[in-house]
Scaffold this active site. Structure first.
Site, short mmCIF file in Angstrom:
data_model
loop_
_atom_site.label_atom_id
_atom_site.label_comp_id
_atom_site.label_asym_id
_atom_site.label_seq_id
_atom_site.Cartn_x
_atom_site.Cartn_y
_atom_site.Cartn_z
N ASN A 18 -10.63 -8.60 7.07
CA ASN A 18 -10.08 -9.92 6.70
C ASN A 18 -10.33 -10.95 7.79
O ASN A 18 -10.61 -12.11 7.50
CB ASN A 18 -8.58 -9.80 6.39
CG ASN A 18 -8.36 -9.11 5.06
OD1 ASN A 18 -8.56 -9.71 4.01
ND2 ASN A 18 -8.00 -7.83 5.11
N HIS A 113 -0.43 -8.86 2.66
CA HIS A 113 0.10 -7.53 2.37
C HIS A 113 -0.53 -7.00 1.07
O HIS A 113 -0.60 -7.72 0.08
CB HIS A 113 1.62 -7.58 2.23
CG HIS A 113 2.23 -6.23 2.07
ND1 HIS A 113 2.42 -5.37 3.14
CD2 HIS A 113 2.66 -5.57 0.97
CE1 HIS A 113 2.94 -4.24 2.70
NE2 HIS A 113 3.10 -4.33 1.38
N ASP A 145 9.01 -13.67 8.36
CA ASP A 145 10.35 -13.92 8.90
C ASP A 145 10.84 -12.64 9.57
O ASP A 145 10.05 -11.71 9.80
CB ASP A 145 11.30 -14.46 7.81
CG ASP A 145 11.61 -13.43 6.74
OD1 ASP A 145 11.25 -12.23 6.91
OD2 ASP A 145 12.21 -13.80 5.72
#
Ligand code: GRF
Length: 194
Positions: A18, A113, A145
């Protein structure tokens, strides 16, 4: 001269596929007067992504987490390095670290994810979703978070699980979807236009 340079810090820990897609799309590229640059950072000196970035002429910053006594100390250093770069966007792409409030209270980041969150959080998401009996899996980009894989969902797409799929073929389809969805989401978040 470009009107502005947008900096993208990419955090990674392993293969770096990625990272490579982000480099190909955004490193030293120009979007209607805005230039973009990628700044790779890893916690693993042996991460293959370092070679991937090097092949594109970029040196990664290595912050070896094993040299720090606690997660908090590592995060403090990571925050310092990031603040020094002052990126417009921080992207976690295969960054295999649980971050502490020291990170989350200082840095706005997004994470990639390989499941349809909030289903299948954690490190075995592809296998768990393949074995779940569901007809679809997918890919999510979400805000980071203090919870594990729990921040606000920004982008999400499905990948069908066909009867003929194996874990390997499903994994390939997930990777393809990630390689498409992450750069697309980065474009949107940075307000970049072709
Ligand atoms: C991706 O599947 C990502 O969703 C997960 O880790 C993997 C990283 O792959 N968090 P790569 O290092 O980008 O090839």
């Amino acid at each position: 001269m470009a009107d502005k340079i947008k900096k993208i810090s990419v955090l990674f820990s392993g293969r770096g596929s990625n990272l490579e897609k982000l480099i190909e799309r955004f490193h030293e590229k120009s979007f209607a007067g805005t230039e973009t640059r990628v700044f790779p950072i890893t916690n693993r000196p042996e991460a293959n992504g370092i070679n991937v970035a090097r092949e594109h002429g970029i040196e990664s910053i290595v912050i070896d987490h094993r040299k720090f006594k606690s997660r908090e100390e590592f995060d403090r250093e990571l925050v310092k390095v990031l603040k020094n770069i002052n990126p417009d966007l921080v992207v976690m792409a295969g960054f295999m670290r649980i971050v502490t409030p020291i990170f989350t209270s200082n840095i706005d980041a997004i994470n990639l994810h390989p499941s349809l969150l909030p289903l299948f959080k954690g490190a075995n998401a592809i296998e768990e979703s393949f074995k779940s009996g569901m007809k679809v899996g997918g890919v999510t980009v979400h805000r980071v978070d203090a919870t594990l894989d729990g921040g606000k969902i920004l982008a999400q797409e499905c990948v069908k699980i066909e009867p003929c799929d194996t874990l390997e073929s499903f994994t390939r389809k997930i990777r393809e979807k990630e390689h498409y969805l992450l750069p697309k989401t980065v474009m949107e978040l940075l307000g970049l236009k072709e």
